[in-house]
Design a protein around this motif. Structure first.
Motif, PDB file in Angstrom:
ATOM      1  N   GLU A 104       0.965 -13.925   1.448  1.00  0.00           N
ATOM      2  CA  GLU A 104       0.345 -13.136   2.517  1.00  0.00           C
ATOM      3  C   GLU A 104       1.360 -12.212   3.187  1.00  0.00           C
ATOM      4  O   GLU A 104       1.069 -11.057   3.513  1.00  0.00           O
ATOM      5  CB  GLU A 104      -0.301 -14.055   3.555  1.00  0.00           C
ATOM      6  CG  GLU A 104      -1.499 -14.842   3.054  1.00  0.00           C
ATOM      7  CD  GLU A 104      -1.112 -16.038   2.175  1.00  0.00           C
ATOM      8  OE1 GLU A 104      -2.003 -16.548   1.462  1.00  0.00           O
ATOM      9  OE2 GLU A 104       0.076 -16.449   2.200  1.00  0.00           O
ATOM     10  N   ALA A 105       2.574 -12.734   3.388  1.00  0.00           N
ATOM     11  CA  ALA A 105       3.628 -11.917   3.997  1.00  0.00           C
ATOM     12  C   ALA A 105       4.023 -10.765   3.082  1.00  0.00           C
ATOM     13  O   ALA A 105       4.248  -9.632   3.546  1.00  0.00           O
ATOM     14  CB  ALA A 105       4.844 -12.775   4.325  1.00  0.00           C
ATOM     15  N   VAL A 106       4.116 -11.041   1.785  1.00  0.00           N
ATOM     16  CA  VAL A 106       4.438  -9.979   0.827  1.00  0.00           C
ATOM     17  C   VAL A 106       3.366  -8.893   0.863  1.00  0.00           C
ATOM     18  O   VAL A 106       3.674  -7.691   0.878  1.00  0.00           O
ATOM     19  CB  VAL A 106       4.581 -10.548  -0.596  1.00  0.00           C
ATOM     20  CG1 VAL A 106       4.672  -9.414  -1.622  1.00  0.00           C
ATOM     21  CG2 VAL A 106       5.820 -11.432  -0.690  1.00  0.00           C
ATOM     22  N   ASP A 107       2.107  -9.317   0.887  1.00  0.00           N
ATOM     23  CA  ASP A 107       1.014  -8.347   0.917  1.00  0.00           C
ATOM     24  C   ASP A 107       1.092  -7.473   2.169  1.00  0.00           C
ATOM     25  O   ASP A 107       0.871  -6.253   2.108  1.00  0.00           O
ATOM     26  CB  ASP A 107      -0.339  -9.066   0.878  1.00  0.00           C
ATOM     27  CG  ASP A 107      -0.643  -9.664  -0.488  1.00  0.00           C
ATOM     28  OD1 ASP A 107       0.019  -9.273  -1.472  1.00  0.00           O
ATOM     29  OD2 ASP A 107      -1.540 -10.526  -0.567  1.00  0.00           O
ATOM     30  N   ARG A 108       1.381  -8.088   3.311  1.00  0.00           N
ATOM     31  CA  ARG A 108       1.443  -7.334   4.563  1.00  0.00           C
ATOM     32  C   ARG A 108       2.614  -6.350   4.556  1.00  0.00           C
ATOM     33  O   ARG A 108       2.466  -5.189   4.943  1.00  0.00           O
ATOM     34  CB  ARG A 108       1.570  -8.303   5.749  1.00  0.00           C
ATOM     35  CG  ARG A 108       1.702  -7.632   7.108  1.00  0.00           C
ATOM     36  CD  ARG A 108       0.521  -6.748   7.407  1.00  0.00           C
ATOM     37  NE  ARG A 108       0.646  -6.081   8.695  1.00  0.00           N
ATOM     38  CZ  ARG A 108       0.004  -4.974   9.029  1.00  0.00           C
ATOM     39  NH1 ARG A 108      -0.821  -4.389   8.175  1.00  0.00           N
ATOM     40  NH2 ARG A 108       0.168  -4.430  10.219  1.00  0.00           N
ATOM     41  N   LEU A 109       3.776  -6.803   4.100  1.00  0.00           N
ATOM     42  CA  LEU A 109       4.938  -5.917   4.024  1.00  0.00           C
ATOM     43  C   LEU A 109       4.685  -4.751   3.072  1.00  0.00           C
ATOM     44  O   LEU A 109       5.013  -3.603   3.374  1.00  0.00           O
ATOM     45  CB  LEU A 109       6.166  -6.703   3.566  1.00  0.00           C
ATOM     46  CG  LEU A 109       6.839  -7.561   4.634  1.00  0.00           C
ATOM     47  CD1 LEU A 109       7.665  -8.660   3.982  1.00  0.00           C
ATOM     48  CD2 LEU A 109       7.712  -6.719   5.539  1.00  0.00           C
ATOM     49  N   PHE A 110       4.088  -5.054   1.929  1.00  0.00           N
ATOM     50  CA  PHE A 110       3.796  -4.006   0.957  1.00  0.00           C
ATOM     51  C   PHE A 110       2.776  -3.019   1.527  1.00  0.00           C
ATOM     52  O   PHE A 110       2.906  -1.802   1.337  1.00  0.00           O
ATOM     53  CB  PHE A 110       3.273  -4.631  -0.336  1.00  0.00           C
ATOM     54  CG  PHE A 110       3.198  -3.668  -1.489  1.00  0.00           C
ATOM     55  CD1 PHE A 110       4.312  -3.396  -2.264  1.00  0.00           C
ATOM     56  CD2 PHE A 110       2.012  -3.029  -1.806  1.00  0.00           C
ATOM     57  CE1 PHE A 110       4.248  -2.509  -3.318  1.00  0.00           C
ATOM     58  CE2 PHE A 110       1.926  -2.139  -2.856  1.00  0.00           C
ATOM     59  CZ  PHE A 110       3.051  -1.872  -3.623  1.00  0.00           C
ATOM     60  N   ALA A 111       1.769  -3.545   2.252  1.00  0.00           N
ATOM     61  CA  ALA A 111       0.714  -2.693   2.804  1.00  0.00           C
ATOM     62  C   ALA A 111       1.265  -1.673   3.795  1.00  0.00           C
ATOM     63  O   ALA A 111       0.817  -0.515   3.829  1.00  0.00           O
ATOM     64  CB  ALA A 111      -0.347  -3.551   3.486  1.00  0.00           C
ATOM     65  N   VAL A 112       2.246  -2.082   4.594  1.00  0.00           N
ATOM     66  CA  VAL A 112       2.796  -1.185   5.615  1.00  0.00           C
ATOM     67  C   VAL A 112       3.965  -0.371   5.074  1.00  0.00           C
ATOM     68  O   VAL A 112       3.961   0.865   5.132  1.00  0.00           O
ATOM     69  CB  VAL A 112       3.235  -1.980   6.866  1.00  0.00           C
ATOM     70  CG1 VAL A 112       3.900  -1.052   7.884  1.00  0.00           C
ATOM     71  CG2 VAL A 112       2.051  -2.695   7.491  1.00  0.00           C
TER      72      VAL A 112
END
Length: 256
Positions: A104-112
């Motif tokens: 989930e953290a990877v997804d959020r970092l990648f999204a921003v």
């Protein structure tokens, strides 16, 4: 020199720290500023500081991880004023090695940090192609050297370097320049918040340790990054594209 008269600059994450410093200095040099941010209060404070000093600035609330929001906001700005300079400053950080980073953290970092930058460039490039312009991306020394417990963050900033090179190469013939800046530790409200959250009661001690980790003996100042950004976005830097500039107090070359 380094004037930005009659230029329109979009700065993501301009509500605080490095983004606020870039917005303020660009406005002082004559640019009309549009701040894109999710932090309404911070962005409005930046706008007020600029307008109180007789500069031009406006705020557009936008979550850069949403392509729809970015398309709408960039479209509005271009319709209102045009666009000459895009500064991709907004981003989020993460502490931890690969075992400590959740999907989930990877997804959020990648999204921003990655898709957010893709969204703004994608929305801006059709306009910039028409008359030329400048894109400046904020990377990090975390993409250049190994830093403890920055796995996911370093990954996203490595992607920023790749995007910078690709855009610079693909749009040479359109007079669109694209460069990036890789700061080391810069003293911003984020640093203060990080210390308060992770080292309660030891903020001063840890702040001194962070300062000492820079060979030059201190953290950078947001304004120091902003002056480099000003040069790279000015006409005086018209021969520069496809480059990354470490502004790091000697961290990447002298820290041995």
């Amino acid at each position: 020199m380094f004037k930005l008269d009659n230029k329109v600059a979009v700065i993501t994450g301009g509500g605080s720290g490095i983004g606020r410093a870039i917005a303020t200095i660009f406005a002082q040099q004559g640019a009309k500023i549009y701040i894109i941010d999710v932090d309404e209060k911070g962005a409005e404070d930046t706008v007020k500081a600029i307008t109180d000093a007789s500069g031009e600035a406006a705020f557009k609330k936008c979550d850069i991880s949403s392509k729809e929001q970015v398309d709408n906001v960039i479209g509005e700005i271009i319709a209102e004023s045009g666009l000459d300079i895009l500064v991709n400053n907004a981003g989020i950080a993460h502490i931890g090695n690969i075992e400590q980073v959740t999907p989930e953290a990877v997804d959020r970092l990648f999204a921003v940090n990655v898709k957010g930058m893709y969204h703004t460039i994608f929305a801006a490039i059709p306009h910039l192609k028409k008359k030329g312009g400048v894109i400046l991306n904020m990377a990090s020394i975390a993409s250049l050297v190994g830093i403890t417990d920055r796995f996911a963050y370093s990954m996203t900033k490595g992607a920023v370097n790749g995007m910078t090179l690709s855009v610079a190469r693909d749009y040479l013939s359109y007079n669109v320049r694209c460069n990036s800046i890789s700061p080391a530790r810069v003293h911003t409200p984020f640093v203060d918040g990080f210390l308060t959250k992770n080292y309660p009661g030891r903020e001063e001690e840890m702040f001194k340790k962070l300062q000492a980790s820079q060979p030059i003996g201190r953290m950078g100042k947001p304004e120091e990054v902003a002056y480099l950004a000003l040069y790279l976005c000015s006409d005086e830097a018209s021969f520069i594209t496809g480059n990354d500039y470490a502004i790091d107090g000697g961290f990447t070359k002298l820290n041995n």
